[in-house]
Motif scaffolding. Structure first.
Motif, PDB file in Angstrom:
ATOM      1  N   ASP A  68       0.805  -1.209   0.000  1.00  0.00           N
ATOM      2  CA  ASP A  68       0.000   0.000   0.000  1.00  0.00           C
ATOM      3  C   ASP A  68       0.840   1.261   0.000  1.00  0.00           C
ATOM      4  OD1 ASP A  68      -2.203  -1.655   0.138  1.00  0.00           O
ATOM      5  OD2 ASP A  68      -2.234  -1.642   2.337  1.00  0.00           O
ATOM      6  N   SER A  69       2.144   1.160   0.229  1.00  0.00           N
ATOM      7  CA  SER A  69       3.001   2.333   0.330  1.00  0.00           C
ATOM      8  C   SER A  69       3.376   2.827  -1.058  1.00  0.00           C
ATOM      9  CB  SER A  69       4.263   2.008   1.115  1.00  0.00           C
ATOM     10  OG  SER A  69       3.934   1.526   2.400  1.00  0.00           O
ATOM     11  N   THR A  70       3.401   4.114  -1.243  1.00  0.00           N
ATOM     12  CA  THR A  70       3.749   4.714  -2.525  1.00  0.00           C
ATOM     13  C   THR A  70       5.234   4.999  -2.631  1.00  0.00           C
ATOM     14  OG1 THR A  70       3.267   6.906  -1.626  1.00  0.00           O
ATOM     15  CG2 THR A  70       1.471   5.748  -2.767  1.00  0.00           C
ATOM     16  N   GLY A  71       5.972   4.949  -1.541  1.00  0.00           N
ATOM     17  CA  GLY A  71       7.395   5.243  -1.568  1.00  0.00           C
ATOM     18  C   GLY A  71       7.961   5.246  -0.171  1.00  0.00           C
ATOM     19  N   PRO A  72       9.257   5.426  -0.055  1.00  0.00           N
ATOM     20  CA  PRO A  72       9.879   5.452   1.274  1.00  0.00           C
ATOM     21  C   PRO A  72       9.413   6.652   2.068  1.00  0.00           C
ATOM     22  CG  PRO A  72      11.443   6.127  -0.408  1.00  0.00           C
ATOM     23  CD  PRO A  72      10.242   5.643  -1.124  1.00  0.00           C
ATOM     24  N   ARG A  73       9.171   6.441   3.325  1.00  0.00           N
ATOM     25  CA  ARG A  73       8.727   7.526   4.200  1.00  0.00           C
ATOM     26  C   ARG A  73       9.665   7.623   5.379  1.00  0.00           C
ATOM     27  NH1 ARG A  73       2.825   7.487   6.125  1.00  0.00           N
ATOM     28  NH2 ARG A  73       3.580   9.507   6.844  1.00  0.00           N
ATOM     29  N   PRO A 152      16.953   7.485  -3.144  1.00  0.00           N
ATOM     30  CA  PRO A 152      16.904   7.024  -4.540  1.00  0.00           C
ATOM     31  C   PRO A 152      15.522   6.506  -4.920  1.00  0.00           C
ATOM     32  CG  PRO A 152      18.811   6.139  -3.370  1.00  0.00           C
ATOM     33  CD  PRO A 152      17.936   6.765  -2.343  1.00  0.00           C
ATOM     34  N   SER A 153      15.200   6.625  -6.199  1.00  0.00           N
ATOM     35  CA  SER A 153      13.897   6.161  -6.675  1.00  0.00           C
ATOM     36  C   SER A 153      13.774   4.645  -6.589  1.00  0.00           C
ATOM     37  CB  SER A 153      13.687   6.621  -8.129  1.00  0.00           C
ATOM     38  OG  SER A 153      14.752   6.163  -8.948  1.00  0.00           O
ATOM     39  N   SER A 154      14.918   3.952  -6.563  1.00  0.00           N
ATOM     40  CA  SER A 154      14.884   2.493  -6.470  1.00  0.00           C
ATOM     41  C   SER A 154      14.658   2.001  -5.041  1.00  0.00           C
ATOM     42  CB  SER A 154      16.206   1.913  -6.990  1.00  0.00           C
ATOM     43  OG  SER A 154      17.295   2.379  -6.205  1.00  0.00           O
TER      44      SER A 154
END
Length: 374
Positions: A68-73, A152-154
């Protein structure tokens, strides 16, 4: 009489259990929802005598399942202070949860700390019992804060890109040096072996890490920076390289060899009335990864010969560079002290020998295949 003894044992066990319950009631345990985990610690020098340290804590914020996560937080806490301990105490007042250092696997020191006494600057990390001695150490360029705030985006939610890099679970590279906190301190204090730490650089947009250099601590003030190729040579000789590339360009041949096996053996010889010699034997095996020309498999011995000659030249030049700068990250001095017990002050003797040491390097490279080209 036996019944009395049994009752006494039962009573003793009950008393022990009651005491343990009373003692545990006063411990500092907190539920997981009352704690927030620190995944990385940064330390920069402010050039302010009253508050010389700038502490940066990178905190992981729970965000449900990774799906459910869209990215690192992450969130960050920063504080300038006279000591690291004081900075952490004050930062506790900036958040509603207990700071948990149990997951702090990354310690980044700003580049401006290199001219200071590193032994004193890392004292905080060594004394706190909740900071792991197997945490990775690195130098952040230009600052530790910019490195920690690079995402980073990765990097997936709930993970840390630096963990994947230094653990070897993710990327595998012969240009990356891995240094643990316990080993860094040991090398700082151990005579005969100098500390080496990787350098983490970032791009201007702070979207990626660049880790292909390292710095060797000559003493508490002077440092020697290794280029990318020199860092690769260090990993080759130290036995820490997972993948090493060897470029061969000789007599009309131009190809790149991917080496996956490296074995290094050496001994230090000190014959009477002769120049001391470090005799090193290196064996490498690999396959041709790229070539600008066709490579007939029938000439495998020739390819191996050229790769051996060029590797010998490059690695010998690297050893002489270390000798010229009077640094010893490979621990030759430690080996000398362990194998020469004829005098008490073997380290002082080694310091006199090292500048005049002759390197006799032998490299045997075996090319196992020219690739899958049909």
């Amino acid at each position: 009489m036996k019944v009395f003894l049994k009752r006494g044992k039962i009573l003793f066990l009950v008393m022990v259990m009651l005491c343990s319950v009373i003692l545990s009631a006063g411990c500092g345990f907190k539920d997981i929802d009352k704690r927030i985990f620190i995944v990385a610690i940064g330390l920069d020098y402010t050039k302010n005598d009253t508050k010389p340290y700038r502490v940066i804590l990178k905190l992981a914020i729970p965000s449900g399942t990774a799906k459910d996560s869209t990215g690192p937080r992450y969130t960050y806490l920063t504080k300038e202070s006279a000591t690291l301990a004081e900075a952490v105490r004050i930062l506790k007042t900036h958040i509603d949860k207990e700071l948990d250092f149990g997951q702090a696997k990354m310690i980044v020191l700003g580049e401006n700390l290199l001219h200071r006494d590193m032994e004193k600057d890392i004292d905080f990390f060594l004394r706190r019992r909740d900071i792991q001695f197997i945490s990775w150490m690195a130098i952040g360029r230009p600052t530790a804060e910019k490195v920690l705030k690079t995402e980073p985006s990765s990097e997936m939610a709930g993970s840390n890109a630096l963990f994947n890099i230094f653990s070897g679970i993710g990327t595998e590279s012969g240009y990356i040096v891995t240094t643990y906190l316990f080993d860094f301190r040991r090398r700082l204090l151990e005579p005969g072996m100098d500390a080496i730490v990787p350098i983490i650089e970032t791009n201007k947009k702070k979207t990626k890490f660049i880790i292909n250099k390292a710095v060797v601590f000559k003493d508490h003030k002077e440092k020697v920076e290794l280029t990318a190729d020199q860092t690769k040579d260090y990993n080759t000789l130290s036995g820490n390289a997972e993948k090493v590339d060897v470029k061969v360009k000789k007599k009309g041949l131009d190809f790149a060899l991917s080496v996956d096996t490296v074995k290094v053996k050496y001994k230090i010889l000190t014959p009477a009335n002769k120049t001391p010699v470090l005799k090193m034997n290196i064996k490498m095996e690999g396959i041709v990864e790229e070539s600008k020309d066709r490579l007939p498999p029938s000439n495998m011995d020739t390819y191996s010969k050229y790769a051996s000659e060029l590797s010998k030249k490059r690695l010998t030049a690297f050893l002489k560079m270390l000798q010229k700068n009077q640094v010893d990250p490979l621990g030759f001095g430690l080996r000398y002290q362990a194998t020469h017990l004829h005098t008490r002050d073997t380290y002082a003797e080694w310091k006199q020998i090292y500048p005049h040491l002759k390197f006799d390097v032998s490299v045997k490279t075996t090319v196992k295949s020219v690739g899958t080209v049909e």
